[in-house]
Write a protein that holds these residues in place. Structure first.
Motif, PDB file in Angstrom:
ATOM      1  N   GLU A 170       0.609  11.302  -2.889  1.00  0.00           N
ATOM      2  CA  GLU A 170       1.953  11.101  -3.407  1.00  0.00           C
ATOM      3  C   GLU A 170       1.848  11.040  -4.925  1.00  0.00           C
ATOM      4  N   ALA A 171       2.962  10.887  -5.617  1.00  0.00           N
ATOM      5  CA  ALA A 171       2.966  11.009  -7.074  1.00  0.00           C
ATOM      6  C   ALA A 171       2.141   9.927  -7.760  1.00  0.00           C
ATOM      7  N   GLU A 172       2.267   8.664  -7.304  1.00  0.00           N
ATOM      8  CA  GLU A 172       1.663   7.563  -8.049  1.00  0.00           C
ATOM      9  C   GLU A 172       0.292   7.135  -7.553  1.00  0.00           C
ATOM     10  N   THR A 173      -0.142   7.614  -6.378  1.00  0.00           N
ATOM     11  CA  THR A 173      -1.441   7.203  -5.852  1.00  0.00           C
ATOM     12  C   THR A 173      -1.837   8.133  -4.714  1.00  0.00           C
ATOM     13  N   SER A 174      -3.018   7.906  -4.173  1.00  0.00           N
ATOM     14  CA  SER A 174      -3.465   8.607  -2.963  1.00  0.00           C
ATOM     15  C   SER A 174      -4.078   7.584  -2.029  1.00  0.00           C
ATOM     16  N   THR A 175      -3.864   7.765  -0.726  1.00  0.00           N
ATOM     17  CA  THR A 175      -4.433   6.868   0.274  1.00  0.00           C
ATOM     18  C   THR A 175      -5.606   7.568   0.949  1.00  0.00           C
ATOM     19  N   ILE A 176      -6.787   6.954   0.848  1.00  0.00           N
ATOM     20  CA  ILE A 176      -7.970   7.482   1.514  1.00  0.00           C
ATOM     21  C   ILE A 176      -8.058   6.872   2.911  1.00  0.00           C
ATOM     22  N   VAL A 177      -8.055   7.734   3.919  1.00  0.00           N
ATOM     23  CA  VAL A 177      -8.238   7.301   5.305  1.00  0.00           C
ATOM     24  C   VAL A 177      -9.668   7.656   5.689  1.00  0.00           C
ATOM     25  N   THR A 178     -10.515   6.649   5.836  1.00  0.00           N
ATOM     26  CA  THR A 178     -11.920   6.924   6.143  1.00  0.00           C
ATOM     27  C   THR A 178     -12.078   7.379   7.592  1.00  0.00           C
ATOM     28  N   SER A 179     -13.273   7.804   7.928  1.00  0.00           N
ATOM     29  CA  SER A 179     -13.535   8.352   9.266  1.00  0.00           C
ATOM     30  C   SER A 179     -13.288   7.344  10.371  1.00  0.00           C
ATOM     31  N   ALA A 180     -13.330   6.054  10.041  1.00  0.00           N
ATOM     32  CA  ALA A 180     -13.182   5.020  11.068  1.00  0.00           C
ATOM     33  C   ALA A 180     -11.730   4.679  11.370  1.00  0.00           C
ATOM     34  N   TYR A 181     -10.770   5.248  10.623  1.00  0.00           N
ATOM     35  CA  TYR A 181      -9.361   4.844  10.750  1.00  0.00           C
ATOM     36  C   TYR A 181      -8.471   6.045  11.048  1.00  0.00           C
ATOM     37  N   ARG A 182      -7.294   5.756  11.547  1.00  0.00           N
ATOM     38  CA  ARG A 182      -6.227   6.743  11.672  1.00  0.00           C
ATOM     39  C   ARG A 182      -5.000   6.165  10.971  1.00  0.00           C
ATOM     40  N   ALA A 183      -4.120   7.038  10.480  1.00  0.00           N
ATOM     41  CA  ALA A 183      -2.899   6.602   9.803  1.00  0.00           C
ATOM     42  C   ALA A 183      -1.686   7.044  10.609  1.00  0.00           C
ATOM     43  N   VAL A 184      -0.710   6.141  10.717  1.00  0.00           N
ATOM     44  CA  VAL A 184       0.512   6.418  11.473  1.00  0.00           C
ATOM     45  C   VAL A 184       1.714   6.084  10.591  1.00  0.00           C
ATOM     46  N   GLY A 185       2.667   7.014  10.473  1.00  0.00           N
ATOM     47  CA  GLY A 185       3.886   6.761   9.718  1.00  0.00           C
ATOM     48  C   GLY A 185       4.789   5.789  10.451  1.00  0.00           C
ATOM     49  N   GLN A 186       5.355   4.839   9.714  1.00  0.00           N
ATOM     50  CA  GLN A 186       6.254   3.840  10.291  1.00  0.00           C
ATOM     51  C   GLN A 186       7.698   4.106   9.863  1.00  0.00           C
ATOM     52  N   SER A 187       8.628   3.487  10.559  1.00  0.00           N
ATOM     53  CA  SER A 187      10.047   3.788  10.338  1.00  0.00           C
ATOM     54  C   SER A 187      10.549   3.373   8.964  1.00  0.00           C
ATOM     55  N   ASP A 188       9.867   2.436   8.310  1.00  0.00           N
ATOM     56  CA  ASP A 188      10.292   2.013   6.975  1.00  0.00           C
ATOM     57  C   ASP A 188       9.544   2.752   5.871  1.00  0.00           C
ATOM     58  N   GLY A 189       8.784   3.774   6.224  1.00  0.00           N
ATOM     59  CA  GLY A 189       8.046   4.553   5.242  1.00  0.00           C
ATOM     60  C   GLY A 189       6.636   4.072   4.992  1.00  0.00           C
ATOM     61  N   CYS A 190       6.236   2.966   5.628  1.00  0.00           N
ATOM     62  CA  CYS A 190       4.873   2.468   5.470  1.00  0.00           C
ATOM     63  C   CYS A 190       3.876   3.390   6.178  1.00  0.00           C
ATOM     64  N   LEU A 191       2.651   3.374   5.691  1.00  0.00           N
ATOM     65  CA  LEU A 191       1.529   3.951   6.419  1.00  0.00           C
ATOM     66  C   LEU A 191       0.781   2.803   7.080  1.00  0.00           C
ATOM     67  N   LEU A 192       0.591   2.895   8.385  1.00  0.00           N
ATOM     68  CA  LEU A 192      -0.200   1.916   9.106  1.00  0.00           C
ATOM     69  C   LEU A 192      -1.545   2.542   9.428  1.00  0.00           C
ATOM     70  N   LEU A 193      -2.609   1.970   8.860  1.00  0.00           N
ATOM     71  CA  LEU A 193      -3.959   2.449   9.116  1.00  0.00           C
ATOM     72  C   LEU A 193      -4.627   1.505  10.105  1.00  0.00           C
ATOM     73  N   ILE A 194      -5.111   2.051  11.218  1.00  0.00           N
ATOM     74  CA  ILE A 194      -5.683   1.252  12.302  1.00  0.00           C
ATOM     75  C   ILE A 194      -7.078   1.786  12.613  1.00  0.00           C
ATOM     76  N   ARG A 195      -7.988   0.867  12.856  1.00  0.00           N
ATOM     77  CA  ARG A 195      -9.326   1.300  13.269  1.00  0.00           C
ATOM     78  C   ARG A 195      -9.227   2.076  14.579  1.00  0.00           C
ATOM     79  N   LYS A 196      -9.976   3.144  14.697  1.00  0.00           N
ATOM     80  CA  LYS A 196      -9.904   3.994  15.883  1.00  0.00           C
ATOM     81  C   LYS A 196     -10.395   3.284  17.140  1.00  0.00           C
ATOM     82  N   ASP A 197     -11.246   2.260  16.977  1.00  0.00           N
ATOM     83  CA  ASP A 197     -11.755   1.560  18.155  1.00  0.00           C
ATOM     84  C   ASP A 197     -10.837   0.437  18.605  1.00  0.00           C
ATOM     85  N   VAL A 198      -9.666   0.280  17.957  1.00  0.00           N
ATOM     86  CA  VAL A 198      -8.696  -0.739  18.348  1.00  0.00           C
ATOM     87  C   VAL A 198      -7.691  -0.118  19.299  1.00  0.00           C
TER      88      VAL A 198
END
Length: 694
Positions: free
Chosen positions: A665-693
């Motif tokens: 995005e314009a002001e930053t970048s979010t690094i999602v490491t190999s251990a996590y997945r990112a899911v878009g939320q209804s309020d525009g947040c990114l939720l990053l969750i460990r894949k083993d959860v």
């Protein structure tokens, strides 16, 4: 949206000045490099850019909310006014003797912070008050007049008056102020009975001195800012965020600038707390990483942890105990020298060290192409593929990969016989470990288990490092809110109008005087409500009352929330029960046989804000569109990986991307490491969750 509803928040940091403009079409944001010579120039540049994005005329802006590091920087760099300190005979050296604690027990060359006011500028009066405010030795008006003449003759720009037990009786301080005002009406005068009316002379003296020391500079800066805003057709009222997380008028900020010590970081805590409430998360660790520092704050039940003292201008910059303790309401957080501009070096033992020195905005990291030659965290992230050199800060600051590589080779890799990539990894891993250690210590000191917390990351640098930090801390879930790159500026727009009044009123519970307490609380409420009403003009408010209590013989007290009401004889058991509950929560037990006592009172009046809409967690149902792939270095795997690049706008509700990935995005970048997945939320947040959860 009415014209008065268009509001702009401005946060001046060590490297960037962040702007967030809230308007009918949403939120327009931008980042510009901080202008150290004229901070207000960067503010105007940022507001103009945000207004153009929003298609809003500057004259339509209805409110400006500002937070600044000006006060903290002035204290750290000793760039304040020529200040005199007037105190009671026999107490001129309190600020130099300090608490006599050694923050580094085995350092034979321990460097203590020098007082803001040298001994030759500290003066004494032959007067004395008792702890209950009784006059033991009256101040002679002729002596006060002679002291005022001495101050005027000395050419001082500011005066701090801190007399013993003035919190219980301000008559002598007031007499001294009147004598000064008669001879020098334009002289800046700060009284401890106004700035910090609490017991304990060391923090009270430090606080009034700090206020006097920066008051002329802050007042001049705020006057320049308001004047330049008016000249640019922005007639809107200007409010400041104080370090306790509320808004005060620019006039109050000019009179009591010590309240602005941590105004920027407090905005970030408010920003994170709102998302914690919206997502129904009880235990949150906010992680705010900008260009110069990283700040970590615990947020429980939707509210940031607060304190009534704060340490500033540390000689060992991030070593607790090495600074000057001041008494002012503050959002409690731990701060370390870990930002994008933090400079990496090799110490005498051949180890990579990062910070606390920062390249800031001038000259900035080597890759900024503004004259910087020392390697920084930003240079290292660029070398590791985590930053796009063509789209940094929305493309406003093109980055030079070769400059970053040269800086890392010249200062680190070449002398250590390692590759530039290995040097970059060492720098980022060191800064991540420093932040992880700070988070561990902070949560342990507060009796919490960090693995049970959710992280909320914001600031230009935090989304780059948050996933790796979660890996180190064992945190399973991470939120990156929309607008994370300018989170503190957005937090300013979410802050209530508030004011905290404090009083020192020592009483043992066996001699609890309800009438004296009610008299003090009534005066405190009038003081706080007058300040808040100036901002909200008839809006709804809430009041919070806290007693600071301890067992007899203990050196420090704990905050005890109490119901705001008139007290009466017979309320002692309820107050005692509240104290024991608070003590047991902190220490796991109470102490039999010791009598509790009250030292200070705090009363906060703040405006009521609407609660954020509840957000229901989305687990992911569709794959986000991938723009391209690029190579980044995964620290946990110790190797380069092919990462998906996804635009933040593609992460709409329920859309998912598996790490490794970079969300831009314009002001930053979010690094999602190999251990996590990112899911878009209804309020525009990114939720990053460990894949083993599950």
């Amino acid at each position: 949206m009415n014209m008065s509803d268009i509001r702009v928040g401005v946060d001046i940091g060590g490297t960037f000045t962040d702007v967030a403009l809230d308007h009918a079409g949403g939120m327009a944001t931008c980042k510009v490099l901080t202008d150290y010579a004229e901070p207000e120039r960067a503010i105007l540049q940022g507001i103009e850019t945000a207004a153009q994005k929003a298609n809003v005329a500057l004259s339509d802006i209805g409110q400006v909310i500002h937070g600044t590091t000006l006060v903290t920087n002035a204290l750290i760099e000793r760039r304040g006014a020529k200040t005199a300190f007037i105190t009671t005979e026999g107490f001129r050296d309190v600020i130099e003797m300090r608490s006599e604690n050694r923050f580094e027990q085995y350092d034979l060359n321990l460097e203590l912070p020098k007082p803001l006011v040298p001994r030759k500028h500290r003066f004494t009066l032959n007067e004395r008050l008792g702890p209950q405010g009784e006059v033991l030795l009256a101040l002679d008006r002729l002596e006060a007049r002679a002291m005022a003449e001495r101050i005027v003759a000395g050419g001082f720009e500011a005066v701090a008056v801190g007399l013993m037990h003035a919190y219980a009786n301000n008559s002598h301080e007031t007499m001294m102020a009147e004598a000064l005002e008669e001879l020098a009406p334009d002289l800046s005068i700060s009284l401890s009975s106004v700035i910090s009316p609490q017991m304990r002379e060391l923090p009270r003296f430090n606080t009034v001195i700090a206020n006097a020391y920066v008051q002329p500079q802050v007042s001049a800066y705020l006057n320049r800012l308001v004047s330049k805003l008016r000249a640019s057709s922005i007639e809107a009222p200007v409010f400041m965020l104080h370090s306790g997380g509320g808004l005060i008028s620019v006039e109050t900020a000019s009179e009591q600038p010590v309240r602005l010590l941590e105004s920027g970081p407090a905005g970030g805590a408010i920003f994170a707390a709102e998302f914690a409430r919206a997502h129904g998360i009880d235990k949150v660790m906010s992680f705010d990483m900008g260009g110069t520092t990283a700040k970590i704050c615990l947020i429980e039940d939707g509210s940031p942890k607060t304190a009534n003292t704060f340490e500033v201008a540390r000689t060992y910059r991030f070593k607790k105990g090495s600074g000057m303790t001041v008494s002012t309401p503050v959002v409690e957080m731990v701060e370390i020298g870990a930002g994008g501009g933090s400079i990496a070096s090799i110490d005498t033992m051949g180890r990579i060290q990062v910070g606390p020195r920062s390249a800031a905005s001038e000259p900035g990291p080597a890759c900024y192409q503004r004259g910087g030659v020392e390697p920084t965290v930003t240079d290292s992230n660029l070398v590791l593929g985590r930053l796009d050199p063509d789209n940094f800060a929305g493309g406003a600051i093109p980055l030079s990969l070769s400059n970053a590589q040269n800086a890392l080779f010249d200062r680190i890799a070449g002398s250590q016989g390692i590759s530039v990539a290995e040097a970059a990894f060492g720098v980022t891993e060191m800064v991540d470990e420093n932040m992880a250690n700070a988070a561990r210590v902070h949560t342990v000191e507060n009796g919490r288990d960090i693995e049970h917390f959710t992280m909320i990351a914001f600031g230009g640098g935090a989304p780059l490092h948050a996933c790796r930090l979660c890996e180190k801390l064992g945190i399973r879930a991470l939120l990156v809110p929309p607008g994370a790159g300018v989170g503190s500026a957005i937090g300013f727009l979410r802050a209530p109008f508030s004011y905290e009044a404090t009083r020192g009123l020592f009483q043992t519970m066996s001699e609890f005087d309800a009438e004296a307490v009610n008299t003090a609380l009534s005066a405190m409420e009038v003081e706080a409500r007058d300040f808040v009403e100036a901002g909200i003009q008839g809006g709804r408010t809430t009041t919070k009352l806290t007693a600071f209590m301890r067992y007899s013989g203990q050196g420090w007290e704990i905050p005890v929330p109490l119901p705001h009401k008139p007290f009466a004889a017979g309320d002692e058991p309820a107050i005692l029960a509240a104290f024991e509950d608070a003590y047991r929560t902190l220490f796991g037990r109470t102490i039999d046989g010791l009598a509790p006592e009250i030292t200070n009172w705090s009363l906060i009046v703040e405006s009521l804000l609407p609660e954020p809409d509840a957000v229901h967690r989305q687990e992911g149902s569709a794959q986000a569109d991938i723009s391209r792939t690029r190579t980044i270095f995964d620290a946990a795997l110790r190797k380069d990986v092919e990462a998906k690049e996804v635009k933040r706008t593609a992460m709409s509700t329920g859309h998912i991307v598996e790490g490794p990935a970079v969300i831009i995005e314009a002001e930053t970048s979010t690094i999602v490491t190999s251990a996590y997945r990112a899911v878009g939320q209804s309020d525009g947040c990114l939720l990053l969750i460990r894949k083993d959860v599950k």
